[in-house]
Design a protein around this motif. Structure first.
Motif, PDB file in Angstrom:
ATOM      1  N   LEU A 143       0.794  -1.232   0.000  1.00 35.00           N
ATOM      2  CA  LEU A 143       0.000   0.000   0.000  1.00 35.00           C
ATOM      3  C   LEU A 143       0.826   1.281   0.000  1.00 35.00           C
ATOM      4  O   LEU A 143       0.293   2.352  -0.285  1.00 35.00           O
ATOM      5  N   ARG A 144       2.121   1.192   0.290  1.00 32.82           N
ATOM      6  CA  ARG A 144       2.946   2.401   0.257  1.00 32.82           C
ATOM      7  C   ARG A 144       4.407   2.031   0.068  1.00 32.82           C
ATOM      8  O   ARG A 144       4.821   0.902   0.377  1.00 32.82           O
ATOM      9  N   LEU A 145       5.166   2.982  -0.437  1.00 33.07           N
ATOM     10  CA  LEU A 145       6.597   2.780  -0.591  1.00 33.07           C
ATOM     11  C   LEU A 145       7.309   3.034   0.729  1.00 33.07           C
ATOM     12  O   LEU A 145       6.928   3.920   1.499  1.00 33.07           O
ATOM     13  N   HIS A 146       8.345   2.258   1.012  1.00 39.03           N
ATOM     14  CA  HIS A 146       9.205   2.505   2.164  1.00 39.03           C
ATOM     15  C   HIS A 146      10.375   3.379   1.705  1.00 39.03           C
ATOM     16  O   HIS A 146      11.128   2.992   0.809  1.00 39.03           O
ATOM     17  N   ARG A 147      10.495   4.529   2.290  1.00 40.58           N
ATOM     18  CA  ARG A 147      11.511   5.495   1.874  1.00 40.58           C
ATOM     19  C   ARG A 147      12.753   5.350   2.746  1.00 40.58           C
ATOM     20  O   ARG A 147      12.656   5.287   3.968  1.00 40.58           O
ATOM     21  N   ILE A 148      13.916   5.293   2.072  1.00 41.87           N
ATOM     22  CA  ILE A 148      15.190   5.090   2.752  1.00 41.87           C
ATOM     23  C   ILE A 148      16.034   6.342   2.576  1.00 41.87           C
ATOM     24  O   ILE A 148      16.397   6.701   1.442  1.00 41.87           O
ATOM     25  N   ALA A 149      16.341   7.015   3.650  1.00 42.43           N
ATOM     26  CA  ALA A 149      17.130   8.248   3.580  1.00 42.43           C
ATOM     27  C   ALA A 149      18.513   7.952   3.001  1.00 42.43           C
ATOM     28  O   ALA A 149      19.157   6.981   3.405  1.00 42.43           O
ATOM     29  N   PRO A 150      18.973   8.759   2.055  1.00 40.69           N
ATOM     30  CA  PRO A 150      20.292   8.543   1.449  1.00 40.69           C
ATOM     31  C   PRO A 150      21.406   9.059   2.353  1.00 40.69           C
ATOM     32  O   PRO A 150      22.000  10.112   2.111  1.00 40.69           O
ATOM     33  N   VAL A 151      21.688   8.308   3.417  1.00 41.76           N
ATOM     34  CA  VAL A 151      22.736   8.689   4.365  1.00 41.76           C
ATOM     35  C   VAL A 151      23.709   7.523   4.511  1.00 41.76           C
ATOM     36  O   VAL A 151      23.382   6.372   4.221  1.00 41.76           O
ATOM     37  N   GLY A 152      24.904   7.843   4.975  1.00 40.68           N
ATOM     38  CA  GLY A 152      25.926   6.812   5.140  1.00 40.68           C
ATOM     39  C   GLY A 152      26.844   6.751   3.932  1.00 40.68           C
ATOM     40  O   GLY A 152      26.722   7.524   2.981  1.00 40.68           O
ATOM     41  N   THR A 153      27.771   5.801   3.991  1.00 46.74           N
ATOM     42  CA  THR A 153      28.766   5.679   2.926  1.00 46.74           C
ATOM     43  C   THR A 153      28.725   4.345   2.201  1.00 46.74           C
ATOM     44  O   THR A 153      29.374   4.193   1.172  1.00 46.74           O
ATOM     45  N   GLY A 154      27.973   3.386   2.712  1.00 45.86           N
ATOM     46  CA  GLY A 154      27.917   2.076   2.067  1.00 45.86           C
ATOM     47  C   GLY A 154      26.669   1.926   1.222  1.00 45.86           C
ATOM     48  O   GLY A 154      25.635   2.543   1.498  1.00 45.86           O
ATOM     49  N   PRO A 155      26.736   1.124   0.140  1.00 49.25           N
ATOM     50  CA  PRO A 155      25.568   0.892  -0.711  1.00 49.25           C
ATOM     51  C   PRO A 155      24.423   0.252   0.071  1.00 49.25           C
ATOM     52  O   PRO A 155      24.644  -0.517   1.003  1.00 49.25           O
ATOM     53  N   VAL A 156      23.199   0.594  -0.310  1.00 52.57           N
ATOM     54  CA  VAL A 156      22.018   0.035   0.326  1.00 52.57           C
ATOM     55  C   VAL A 156      21.169  -0.675  -0.723  1.00 52.57           C
ATOM     56  O   VAL A 156      21.065  -0.230  -1.863  1.00 52.57           O
ATOM     57  N   GLU A 157      20.584  -1.794  -0.338  1.00 46.26           N
ATOM     58  CA  GLU A 157      19.697  -2.544  -1.231  1.00 46.26           C
ATOM     59  C   GLU A 157      18.391  -1.769  -1.412  1.00 46.26           C
ATOM     60  O   GLU A 157      17.760  -1.367  -0.440  1.00 46.26           O
ATOM     61  N   VAL A 158      18.014  -1.574  -2.673  1.00 49.84           N
ATOM     62  CA  VAL A 158      16.754  -0.904  -2.987  1.00 49.84           C
ATOM     63  C   VAL A 158      16.007  -1.753  -4.019  1.00 49.84           C
ATOM     64  O   VAL A 158      16.541  -2.735  -4.534  1.00 49.84           O
ATOM     65  N   ASP A 159      14.779  -1.372  -4.308  1.00 55.96           N
ATOM     66  CA  ASP A 159      14.001  -2.148  -5.269  1.00 55.96           C
ATOM     67  C   ASP A 159      14.107  -1.621  -6.688  1.00 55.96           C
ATOM     68  O   ASP A 159      13.924  -2.364  -7.645  1.00 55.96           O
ATOM     69  N   PHE A 160      14.371  -0.319  -6.829  1.00 55.01           N
ATOM     70  CA  PHE A 160      14.613   0.204  -8.174  1.00 55.01           C
ATOM     71  C   PHE A 160      15.324   1.547  -8.092  1.00 55.01           C
ATOM     72  O   PHE A 160      15.311   2.208  -7.046  1.00 55.01           O
ATOM     73  N   LEU A 161      15.944   1.912  -9.189  1.00 55.93           N
ATOM     74  CA  LEU A 161      16.612   3.198  -9.338  1.00 55.93           C
ATOM     75  C   LEU A 161      16.154   3.822 -10.641  1.00 55.93           C
ATOM     76  O   LEU A 161      15.862   3.114 -11.613  1.00 55.93           O
ATOM     77  N   ILE A 162      16.100   5.156 -10.688  1.00 59.32           N
ATOM     78  CA  ILE A 162      15.763   5.810 -11.944  1.00 59.32           C
ATOM     79  C   ILE A 162      16.913   5.611 -12.932  1.00 59.32           C
ATOM     80  O   ILE A 162      18.053   5.340 -12.545  1.00 59.32           O
ATOM     81  N   THR A 163      16.587   5.742 -14.217  1.00 56.04           N
ATOM     82  CA  THR A 163      17.567   5.451 -15.264  1.00 56.04           C
ATOM     83  C   THR A 163      18.793   6.342 -15.171  1.00 56.04           C
ATOM     84  O   THR A 163      19.928   5.862 -15.180  1.00 56.04           O
ATOM     85  N   SER A 164      18.588   7.656 -15.113  1.00 57.18           N
ATOM     86  CA  SER A 164      19.711   8.571 -15.226  1.00 57.18           C
ATOM     87  C   SER A 164      20.655   8.436 -14.039  1.00 57.18           C
ATOM     88  O   SER A 164      20.243   8.518 -12.878  1.00 57.18           O
ATOM     89  N   GLY A 165      21.914   8.194 -14.340  1.00 57.96           N
ATOM     90  CA  GLY A 165      22.930   8.005 -13.315  1.00 57.96           C
ATOM     91  C   GLY A 165      23.164   6.569 -12.927  1.00 57.96           C
ATOM     92  O   GLY A 165      24.086   6.284 -12.160  1.00 57.96           O
ATOM     93  N   SER A 166      22.353   5.647 -13.435  1.00 58.73           N
ATOM     94  CA  SER A 166      22.516   4.236 -13.094  1.00 58.73           C
ATOM     95  C   SER A 166      23.707   3.634 -13.838  1.00 58.73           C
ATOM     96  O   SER A 166      23.873   3.853 -15.034  1.00 58.73           O
TER      97      SER A 166
END
Length: 302
Positions: A143-166
């Protein structure tokens, strides 16, 4: 093989053009000095790189027609694979990545692969000041997206990324498959990421890396909240592809539930707060109908 971005062997770039201005051409020319840069041009009846102002080091693929973002990315990626590249960074024509980003993305990819992580792609957080600054990464939730703050220095697992910059791991491309040409535009990146994760690959957000990126046209404010502005045709593709993907069995129910909640609200916002309201409503409803009836590809105006 060309030297890649920031000295990382085998990294190239793909930029998709559609009616670019001089600033877009200048940005692409700059990228070409960091490694192999393929410009795929979806502009109608344009086939001359020199007339555009592209420099000779740019690999120019003119389509002479708008074949869609998915097809253009596939063409660019296949060109880089043929040239021996191992990764590809994708950019919209208005994206202006920093030198740091160009260097760090492929290095992050290489580091994670060396650790034994099965990576499909790595991408930065994007910043659009018109929409409130740096956007969070997201995971699907019922029913809703879980938002993950872009903090820290290590990569985080996400479900998708926008095209630009990938930054795509081209070693995984044959296993995951190309972008879905039939979607044309909108949800192309999301659908590919879902397929990648279904095949056991990681989609990684790099919170320490940022890309300034404008999501859509000038935002409209609804009850104080900004929403990305698009033309009515773009809303056709958004509604059509959302419905089409909801019908696909491999798309996760967590994402489907979120879209089913959001679609009515989007329909109200687009038809009441964006001009011309009648055209936005008409194209959104046409998109819903075509999604339900399985009509994909480019919208024929004939």
């Amino acid at each position: 093989m060309d030297a890649g971005v920031g000295g990382a062997a085998g990294t190239g770039m793909v930029v998709v053009f559609y009616r670019p201005d001089a600033a877009c051409v200048k940005r692409a020319n700059r990228l070409g000095y960091f490694g192999t840069c393929v410009v795929v041009d979806n502009t109608e009846q344009v086939r001359d790189a020199a007339a555009l102002g592209l420099e000779p080091h740019i690999v120019y693929l003119p389509n002479g027609a708008n074949l869609g973002i998915a097809t253009a990315i596939n063409q660019g990626v296949e060109t880089l694979i043929a040239r021996g590249c191992s990764s590809a960074i994708l950019f919209d024509q208005d994206s202006e990545p920093s030198d740091e980003l160009l260097q760090a993305l492929p290095r992050t990819m290489e580091r994670e692969l060396a650790r034994g992580v099965k990576v499909a792609l790595v991408g930065p957080a994007y910043e659009d000041g018109r929409l409130g600054g740096i956007a969070p990464f997201v995971r699907f939730g019922m029913l809703r997206l879980h938002r993950i703050a872009p903090v820290g220095t290590g990569p985080v697992e996400v479900d998708f990324l926008i095209t630009s910059g990938s930054c795509i791991n081209l070693g995984a491309w044959p296993d995951i498959g190309p972008m879905d040409d039939a979607l044309f535009i909108d949800f192309v990146d999301l659908e590919w990421c879902v397929r990648a994760r279904k095949r056991g690959y990681s989609v990684l957000g790099a919170p320490e890396l940022k890309l300034t990126h404008s999501l859509g046209g000038e935002p409209v404010r609804v009850f104080g909240r900004p929403y990305p502005g698009h033309g009515a045709l773009r809303h056709y593709y958004q509604f059509r592809n959302a419905i089409a993907l909801i019908k696909r069995s491999y798309m996760p129910w967590s994402w489907k539930s979120t879209e089913l909640v959001k679609l009515p609200g989007r329909l109200v916002i687009y038809s009441l707060f964006m001009s011309p309201r009648t055209e936005h409503l008409k194209m959104a409803l046409l998109g819903i109908w075509h999604g339900l009836t399985g009509r994909l590809g480019a919208l024929s105006r004939g």
